[in-house]
Design an enzyme around this catalytic site. Structure first.
Site, PDB file in Angstrom:
ATOM      1  N   ASP A 193       0.820  -1.208   0.000  1.00 53.35           N
ATOM      2  CA  ASP A 193       0.000   0.000   0.000  1.00 53.35           C
ATOM      3  C   ASP A 193       0.858   1.263   0.000  1.00 53.35           C
ATOM      4  O   ASP A 193       0.375   2.345   0.345  1.00 53.35           O
ATOM      5  CB  ASP A 193      -0.911   0.017   1.238  1.00 53.35           C
ATOM      6  CG  ASP A 193      -2.325  -0.436   0.901  1.00 53.35           C
ATOM      7  OD1 ASP A 193      -2.562  -0.841  -0.242  1.00 53.35           O
ATOM      8  OD2 ASP A 193      -3.192  -0.392   1.790  1.00 53.35           O
ATOM      9  N   ASP A 252       2.925  -9.263   9.310  1.00 46.92           N
ATOM     10  CA  ASP A 252       3.261  -7.854   9.112  1.00 46.92           C
ATOM     11  C   ASP A 252       4.701  -7.747   8.623  1.00 46.92           C
ATOM     12  O   ASP A 252       5.491  -8.692   8.731  1.00 46.92           O
ATOM     13  CB  ASP A 252       3.077  -7.075  10.414  1.00 46.92           C
ATOM     14  CG  ASP A 252       1.609  -6.802  10.707  1.00 46.92           C
ATOM     15  OD1 ASP A 252       0.773  -7.012   9.804  1.00 46.92           O
ATOM     16  OD2 ASP A 252       1.287  -6.393  11.845  1.00 46.92           O
ATOM     17  N   ASP A 254       7.476  -6.463   9.596  1.00 51.86           N
ATOM     18  CA  ASP A 254       8.664  -6.641  10.426  1.00 51.86           C
ATOM     19  C   ASP A 254       8.762  -8.042  11.026  1.00 51.86           C
ATOM     20  O   ASP A 254       9.651  -8.291  11.839  1.00 51.86           O
ATOM     21  CB  ASP A 254       8.674  -5.609  11.558  1.00 51.86           C
ATOM     22  CG  ASP A 254       7.451  -5.718  12.462  1.00 51.86           C
ATOM     23  OD1 ASP A 254       6.342  -5.834  11.919  1.00 51.86           O
ATOM     24  OD2 ASP A 254       7.601  -5.682  13.698  1.00 51.86           O
ATOM     25  N   ASP A 346      -8.160  -6.866  13.338  1.00 55.65           N
ATOM     26  CA  ASP A 346      -7.835  -8.209  13.812  1.00 55.65           C
ATOM     27  C   ASP A 346      -8.770  -8.643  14.942  1.00 55.65           C
ATOM     28  O   ASP A 346      -9.276  -9.771  14.950  1.00 55.65           O
ATOM     29  CB  ASP A 346      -6.371  -8.285  14.263  1.00 55.65           C
ATOM     30  CG  ASP A 346      -5.962  -7.102  15.131  1.00 55.65           C
ATOM     31  OD1 ASP A 346      -6.840  -6.282  15.488  1.00 55.65           O
ATOM     32  OD2 ASP A 346      -4.771  -6.990  15.457  1.00 55.65           O
TER      33      ASP A 346
END
Length: 615
Positions: A193, A252, A254, A346
């Protein structure tokens, strides 16, 4: 000239990045300036309230100090003797305090005691549940043997949502591509994105390199960021080819899963058709970086060991952590897919899946490396989003919970424990206890909170947390004081979510620094790179080194510019720090040493955080 233009471009990018870091966060709503105005109004109200308490406390402390010096310590002496205007003022203050302040403060003190007992019972039950799990060695067991033939491996989709993740995109993609799973039964979606074209090109190049190595990986970029992460995931799940896949793993940017992650998680779905989610545990790669990351590590251990594990074992439910988990795609479709109605998509998905009858398990032994926030600014923004979203979600989910077909026990758990107590009452209670009621009781004799409430119980909880992270035991006092300090941010976030202010819709991407890959993944990459000796591979490796060098140079430029910038300060924390320190001085006049030391150290912690020196 080329070098000068390149240096100018890097300086421009560095300053732009720092400006983005220091400015007000981007909002997920489309209200434009209204969002910023609402957020500023909420902060101004809180700041004015704290300053009002400070303005009230300072002259009161001066008056009390003068009374103590002159021996006006009792109400009788104040009434019988007349020694000038100062004595008259003190006498008026005593009457005013007895008529208008004493009773409300006493009522609030009793409410704090009741809430503290409820909170302590909730924590005690969770801790006992954790001990029972440890003693009985309760953990999810595989219903069958792991897959042997490649045809037995289910079709699996792996999604990597990211947004301007320049620091970590390489290691994220690399970790995903190193997962031990048949290549023809795994599709990796890089869901980018990013609104920076240079970062888009870098990510596309990385995806192309792994694709040429035979990895089934594709790059997806949206032209608009509607819905942010939830919208990104929803858009990816609407692809036609998704119907060919049975499970989806989400990481995600990281997060760095080990190569055996999928083989440790996916087999749990076999033979358990009601299982909708398998969640792995997080592990901070930078937990020893500074004091802030060490304190986050203590919270992480308690969250997974106690909160998530106990709820998962006894209720088959806990909140999905948004990453490092594998979902059954049928479960996602059954509850309506990803929705962008809150900033905690979530948790929203977890609630809806739970209401539809799906079960969850936590694999506490399967850990995935990730990054903890290394600066207070980043951590504060992250915590604000995590604590404003649930209140908004509670408002949206309550009618559905009440009319759902789940048992009464699970409804009570969701409404009164999961949402009302832990997401609404506790943030409000924590801030008002430490920031308002405790210091106010110092100015109203006879309303002091008991020592067990403000000291012994919190210390006991912190000790238990430190046992889950033994190396963090020396930081137990700092953890207690810092959590009390963070209650201001959590209260502000809860207040925003409750009143639907603009900041409750903010979505801020957590700033990453880019930690090195796990040693075993690095070893695997080195072995693979040796086996590929073609000129094309060598060329790509050379290009990668050039990109890495340019990133290091850019990081140096950003660091240089950052060193010249003034340190950000936090006005609310500073105002509350001075209020607590004044209250500490008042408690010393009453010889209440435990209250004095607690207020003194707590005020100093607020002062440290207010001047942004915690990291």
């Amino acid at each position: 000239m080329k070098h000068l233009s390149s240096l100018f471009l890097k300086l421009h990018e560095a300053s732009a990045a720092i400006k983005n870091q220091l400015h007000i966060p981007i909002s997920t709503s489309d209200h434009g300036d209204t969002t910023k105005t609402n957020n500023h109004g909420k902060k101004s109200f809180l700041l004015h309230f704290i300053i009002g308490m400070l303005v009230f406390s300072f002259p009161t402390f001066i008056l009390e100090a003068v009374a103590c010096w002159n021996g006006w310590s009792s109400e009788e002496s104040a009434i019988t003797e007349k020694e000038g205007w100062m004595h008259s003022t003190y006498f008026s203050w005593i009457l005013f305090r007895a008529r208008y302040i004493s009773s409300p403060v006493q009522i609030l003190s009793k409410i704090c005691i009741i809430i503290s007992i409820i909170q302590s019972l909730d924590r005690l039950i969770q801790c006992l549940g954790c001990i029972w799990i440890k003693l009985r060695n309760i953990k999810p067991r595989l219903g069958c043997e792991t897959f042997k033939d490649e045809k037995e491996f289910p079709m699996l989709l792996l999604q990597l949502p990211m947004c301007n993740e320049k620091e970590v995109y390489q290691q994220s993609i690399s970790s995903a591509c190193q997962l031990d799973w048949p290549k023809d039964r795994l599709l990796i979606q890089v869901l980018d994105d990013s609104n920076d074209e240079k970062i888009q090109l870098l990510i596309q190049s990385e995806v192309s390199q792994w694709n040429q190595r035979g990895v089934n990986i594709i790059y997806r970029h949206r032209f608009n960021r509607t819905g942010y992460k939830a919208g990104n995931l929803s858009s990816a799940m609407n692809c036609d080819y998704v119907k060919n896949y049975e499970y989806v793993a989400i990481f995600d940017a990281d997060f760095q899963p080990s190569p055996d992650f999928l083989k440790n998680t996916v087999p749990h779905f076999t033979g358990n058709p009601k299982l909708g989610l398998v969640q792995a545990r997080w592990s901070f790669s930078n937990k020893n970086e500074n004091l802030l990351t060490r304190l986050q590590h203590i919270n992480l251990c308690f969250h997974f060991e106690v909160e998530q594990q106990v709820n998962g074992v006894f209720l088959n439910f806990f909140g999905f952590n948004g990453t490092a988990g594998v979902w059954r795609i049928k479960a996602l479709e059954d509850c309506g897919g990803w929705l962008d109605r809150t900033t905690v998509e979530d948790m929203d998905m977890s609630i809806r899946a739970h209401l539809c009858g799906w079960e969850f398990i936590l694999l506490n032994d399967v850990r995935v490396l990730c990054e903890a926030a290394e600066t207070y600014e980043t951590y504060q923004k992250q915590q604000h989003r995590w604590h404003s979203g649930p209140i908004n979600l509670f408002r949206l989910c309550l009618p559905t919970i009440l009319t759902s077909k789940i048992s009464i026990l699970k409804k009570l758990n969701l409404i009164f424990l999961f949402f009302f107590l832990r997401k609404l009452v506790l943030p409000f209670y924590s801030f008002t206890l430490i920031g308002v009621i405790l210091p106010m009781t110092m100015f109203v004799p006879g309303t002091e909170l008991p020592v067990w409430l403000i000291f012994y119980v919190p210390i006991l909880m912190s000790v238990f947390n430190s046992f889950l992270a033994p190396k963090s035991f020396p930081f137990i006092l700092a953890h207690l004081l810092f959590e009390n300090t963070m209650s201001l941010t959590k209260f502000s976030a809860m207040f925003s979510g409750l009143l639907q202010l603009g900041s409750s819709h903010e979505w801020v991407v957590t700033k990453k620094t880019g930690r090195p890959l796990q040693p075993d993944i690095l070893a695997t990459i080195k072995i693979e790179s040796k086996s590929h000796t073609s000129p094309d591979v060598r060329r790509r490796a050379s290009e990668t080194k050039i990109i890495e060098k340019s990133k290091l140079k850019e990081k140096e430029v950003i660091t240089t510019v950052q060193e010249k910038l003034p340190t950000m300060i936090y006005k609310e924390e500073l105002a509350l720090a001075f209020f607590l320190l004044v209250a500490a001085g008042r408690s010393l006049l009453s010889a209440k040493l435990v209250h004095f030391y607690l207020l003194l150290f707590q005020g100093m912690m607020f002062l440290i955080v207010g001047f942004n020196q915690i990291s």
